[in-house]
Enzyme design. Structure first.
Site, PDB file in Angstrom:
ATOM      1  N   THR A 173     -15.999 -18.198  35.309  1.00  0.00           N
ATOM      2  CA  THR A 173     -15.569 -19.394  34.588  1.00  0.00           C
ATOM      3  C   THR A 173     -14.050 -19.334  34.474  1.00  0.00           C
ATOM      4  OG1 THR A 173     -15.453 -18.520  32.349  1.00  0.00           O
ATOM      5  CG2 THR A 173     -17.631 -19.083  33.173  1.00  0.00           C
ATOM      6  N   CYS A 174     -13.455 -20.332  33.817  1.00  0.00           N
ATOM      7  CA  CYS A 174     -11.996 -20.275  33.749  1.00  0.00           C
ATOM      8  C   CYS A 174     -11.523 -19.177  32.803  1.00  0.00           C
ATOM      9  CB  CYS A 174     -11.420 -21.630  33.361  1.00  0.00           C
ATOM     10  SG  CYS A 174     -12.163 -22.344  31.917  1.00  0.00           S
ATOM     11  N   ASN A 175     -12.409 -18.695  31.949  1.00  0.00           N
ATOM     12  CA  ASN A 175     -11.997 -17.651  31.017  1.00  0.00           C
ATOM     13  C   ASN A 175     -12.472 -16.250  31.390  1.00  0.00           C
ATOM     14  OD1 ASN A 175     -10.403 -19.029  29.250  1.00  0.00           O
ATOM     15  ND2 ASN A 175     -12.121 -19.715  28.010  1.00  0.00           N
ATOM     16  N   ARG A 176     -13.372 -16.175  32.343  1.00  0.00           N
ATOM     17  CA  ARG A 176     -13.863 -14.831  32.698  1.00  0.00           C
ATOM     18  C   ARG A 176     -14.457 -14.784  34.098  1.00  0.00           C
ATOM     19  NH1 ARG A 176     -16.361 -12.708  28.758  1.00  0.00           N
ATOM     20  NH2 ARG A 176     -15.749 -14.253  27.223  1.00  0.00           N
ATOM     21  N   HIS A 216     -22.691  -6.360  25.824  1.00  0.00           N
ATOM     22  CA  HIS A 216     -21.640  -7.241  26.300  1.00  0.00           C
ATOM     23  C   HIS A 216     -22.205  -8.587  26.762  1.00  0.00           C
ATOM     24  CE1 HIS A 216     -17.950  -8.574  28.157  1.00  0.00           C
ATOM     25  NE2 HIS A 216     -18.616  -8.819  29.272  1.00  0.00           N
ATOM     26  N   GLU A 231     -18.268 -21.649  21.011  1.00  0.00           N
ATOM     27  CA  GLU A 231     -18.251 -22.830  21.885  1.00  0.00           C
ATOM     28  C   GLU A 231     -19.500 -22.795  22.779  1.00  0.00           C
ATOM     29  OE1 GLU A 231     -17.658 -22.899  25.281  1.00  0.00           O
ATOM     30  OE2 GLU A 231     -17.252 -20.787  25.664  1.00  0.00           O
ATOM     31  N   PRO A 232     -20.054 -23.965  23.070  1.00  0.00           N
ATOM     32  CA  PRO A 232     -21.373 -23.988  23.694  1.00  0.00           C
ATOM     33  C   PRO A 232     -21.394 -23.883  25.225  1.00  0.00           C
ATOM     34  CG  PRO A 232     -20.716 -26.198  23.090  1.00  0.00           C
ATOM     35  CD  PRO A 232     -19.588 -25.289  22.714  1.00  0.00           C
ATOM     36  N   GLY A 246       0.534 -41.731  21.138  1.00  0.00           N
ATOM     37  CA  GLY A 246       0.679 -40.317  21.455  1.00  0.00           C
ATOM     38  C   GLY A 246      -0.567 -39.784  22.140  1.00  0.00           C
ATOM     39  N   GLU A 247      -0.398 -38.641  22.775  1.00  0.00           N
ATOM     40  CA  GLU A 247      -1.510 -38.061  23.525  1.00  0.00           C
ATOM     41  C   GLU A 247      -2.644 -37.638  22.585  1.00  0.00           C
ATOM     42  OE1 GLU A 247      -1.917 -34.308  26.388  1.00  0.00           O
ATOM     43  OE2 GLU A 247       0.008 -35.351  26.507  1.00  0.00           O
TER      44      GLU A 247
END
Lengths: 278, 438
Positions: free
Chosen positions: B49-52, B99, B114-115, B191-192
């Site tokens: 994934t983008c985080n792991r 883990h 987060e899901p 604004g964003e």
């Protein structure tokens, strides 16, 4: 112990357990506690219904004549109304306010003579149970309004101050609480009004006069004006939210005073002593 | 058999390294097959994934497998193993189980609870199942991980309460209005952050969107995006009574909304509540507006505060979640240990011996006038039957140790003879239930 008294005690016990569960439910993070609280309360309410029916059958008169009976009926109306609201709004937290109140009424009830009273023949009229039933149903609905009011004030305070406790996550939205206030008013006010009118009719048949300005009547009228003002304010000039909540709480305090205070501190035709001729 | 995990996550590696080592989700077959060709690896799974990026494998020699996997990850992505070795973590045995349970329960995520991660692991497992790189143990392991994640989700409040500013705004609105579908929002300035929050509001049911901006074209553009209406900046105050939620993020140096104006608006609305969100710095709305009854004004710091409070709520739940993970580790570890051949053979023998003793007692109870010699020979016969029956299965079990079919046989024997019920330390444990229902 008569079967009736036994049933009363069982009801009291189940309500006690339900109240504990509701209070734990306020602080607990477990949804299960709150769910079981509801189910325990429903079973207690079932027993309470049986208690009242048994009493009615055995004494032959609507069980609202003695203080013991009235308190039990008041508690019954309170729980019944709460369960109706639960069914509609699914807010468990409301029960944390209602169950302790109903439980207190029941506990005060146990200390009163449970003897079925020999009704003063003067009071023996169909208007009597009608008057009392309407009045208590009105009381019960207004109790819900007051509980919703307290919850509103708590929730509003947190939203305004931006300091949130765990309670914030479990209390319903302001909108829900405010609409409960309005619902209660639209049901409670007619009930109370009819209660007062039926009482006047009954008074006329019993004492030959519609209104005698005895303390209970006076206080009931003051309370009625408070709720009338709230209803008027809501409908015409946009009273809502915090103000409506506060008025609902004040109104209910007055109701409680009319019910208990007048009996204790002031004397008049409404004293239970007069009912039973003791 | 052992489970090993190697990999890297947002906690051990910066994004420059994570992106270098990521696997393309569309081409998982090649890396999975190559991983399985490694000499020490029996089963394999790749989570990317983008985080792991994590490689999870089943092996007989955990230390060698870890070394091989580290080398494989580096060589596959054509980087030198030394370059990334500092960023890689590795776990084996119970640690590896813990883990993966923690990762799938979102206890190791950047945003706690987060899901998405569970879905990502399910996808990863889907590939491993499709290309048959997951076998008996990984199947069981992953299903267990899913059921742990599900338990954590349902039994704790770890995933409740918004942890982003824009979501927090939606949640607060819900606490004020309950339902959003019949409510309206006005966006002042473009604004964003405002846009993002507006998008959240729209997906949560807000039906009416008004947009205003000093440049009217920009307002129109944004309004078109939300199927809303643009109103001129000079007269936006006239439209405030029509909406319930106001979001501002203009670059104005002074307040554009004061207390007196808002009091007017509230009067026109018959005191119906309003929720004002001021994301601008410097602020757009006079903070005194919060003093008006039925009006709730939140600036950026207030919303941050809500997010912090929500995160704290989640953190409180994390402890409970860790406890659930610990419970489940024990169970799974036991099952894994039971897949060893030797203890299984011993347990099987013990079980049959028990049956023999029971039946002998019963028989001797009925035949009271047997001589000692006759008893002896009946006992011996019963023993011989057991030995004969067990001879071939035991041989097969012992031989199966040398190839991958071992666990399948052991698992079958354990199930058929109901050997799972007693653990090594003679403690009664619950039989493993269907992971999807646990």
């Amino acid at each position: 112990m008569t079967a009736n008294l036994l049933l009363f005690k069982i009801t009291l016990l189940v309500y006690f357990v339900a109240t504990i569960c509701y209070l734990i439910g306020v602080i607990s993070r477990k949804e299960g506690v709150r769910q079981s609280a509801v189910w325990i309360l429903i079973s207690g309410f079932g027993v309470h219904c049986v208690t009242i029916v048994v009493r009615w059958c055995s004494s032959g008169a609507a069980p609202v004549a003695s203080l013991h009976e009235s308190l039990s009926f008041f508690a019954w109306a309170l729980i019944g109304t709460y369960l109706l609201f639960y069914w509609r709004y699914r807010t468990v937290m409301l029960g944390a306010f209602i169950t302790p109140l109903a439980l207190s009424l029941m506990i005060i009830g146990t200390n009163q003579s449970a003897q079925a009273p020999a009704l003063n023949p003067m009071l023996d009229s169909w208007w009597f149970p009608v008057h009392v039933t309407l009045a208590f149903l009105g009381h019960a609905v207004f109790a819900i309004a007051a509980a919703a009011g307290i919850m509103y004030l708590l929730q509003e305070r947190m939203l305004k101050s931006k300091k949130f406790s765990g309670l914030f996550y479990r209390l319903p939205s302001l909108d829900t609480l405010d609409s409960m206030n309005y619902k209660c008013l639209t049901f409670g006010f007619p009930l109370m009004t009819m209660g007062i009118i039926s009482g006047a009719i009954w008074a006329n048949s019993a004492w030959g006069g519609y209104w005698r300005w005895d303390p209970k009547e006076t206080w009931a009228l003051i309370t009625w004006f408070i709720y009338a003002a709230l209803l008027h304010g809501r409908l015409t000039i946009g009273w809502r939210g915090r103000r409506a909540a506060i008025v609902a709480i004040i109104g209910f305090c007055l109701l409680l005073f009319t019910f208990f205070g007048v009996n204790m501190f002031l004397s008049g035709e409404h004293s239970f002593r007069n009912f039973t001729g003791q | 058999m052992h489970i090993v995990v190697i990999g890297l996550s947002h906690k051990t590696a910066p994004v420059e390294i994570r992106e270098k080592l990521a696997f393309a989700p569309t081409a998982m077959e090649r890396p999975l097959r190559q991983m399985l060709e490694l000499s020490t690896i029996n089963e394999g799974l790749i989570i990317s994934t983008c985080n792991r990026v994590e490689l999870c494998a089943v092996t007989k020699e955990p230390d060698a497998a870890i070394a091989e996997l580290r080398r494989f990850l580096a060589e596959y992505h054509e980087v030198s193993p030394e370059e990334i070795s500092e960023n890689l973590f590795d776990y084996q045995g119970e640690e590896a189980i813990r883990h993966l349970f923690r990762v799938s329960s979102s206890l190791d995520s950047m945003v706690l609870g987060e899901p998405q991660i569970l879905g990502q692991i399910k996808t990863a497992y889907g590939y491993a199942a499709e290309f048959k790189t997951a076998g008996l143990i990984l199947n069981r392991f992953l299903h267990k991980a899913f059921s742990v994640a599900k338990r954590v989700r349902t039994e704790t409040a770890i995933a409740s309460n918004a942890v982003s500013v824009s979501f927090a705004a939606v949640e607060l609105a819900r606490k004020i209005f309950d339902r959003l579908d019949n409510k309206g929002v006005m966006i002042i300035g473009a604004g964003e952050m405002c846009e993002l929050a507006a998008r959240h509001f729209v997906t949560n049911g807000i039906s009416k969107v008004l947009v205003t901006n000093r440049t009217f074209e920009r307002a129109e553009k944004l309004a078109a995006e939300f199927e809303g209406k643009a109103v001129p900046f000079d007269s936006f105050v006239d439209h405030l009574a029509e909406v319930d939620i106001i979001m501002t993020s203009t670059g104005a140096p002074n307040f554009i909304l004061g207390k007196r104006q808002m009091e007017e608006v509230l009067k026109r609305r018959k005191n119906r509540p309003m929720f004002l969100i001021d994301i601008a710095v410097p602020r757009d709305i006079d903070p005194k507006v919060n003093d008006i009854s039925n009006t709730y004004l939140y600036d950026v710091d207030d919303l941050q505060g809500v997010v912090q409070a929500n995160l704290k709520e989640r953190q409180k739940e994390a402890g409970k979640a860790e406890a659930i993970v610990e419970q489940e580790i024990g169970q799974f570890h036991l099952w894994l240990g039971n897949l060893e051949v030797k203890p299984t053979v011993i347990a099987l023998r013990r079980k049959l011996e028990e049956i023999r003793q029971q039946e002998l007692e019963k028989t001797f109870g009925n035949l009271k006038d047997l001589t000692g010699k006759q008893r002896k020979s009946i006992e011996a016969m019963a023993g011989a039957i057991i030995n004969k029956i067990l001879h071939k299965p035991t041989a097969i079990l012992k031989n199966s140790q040398n190839d991958t079919s071992g666990e399948d046989y052991v698992d079958a024997v354990r199930t058929l003879f109901d050997l799972t019920a007693v653990a090594d330390d003679d403690q009664e444990i619950k039989p493993l239930d269907d992971p999807d229902q646990a």
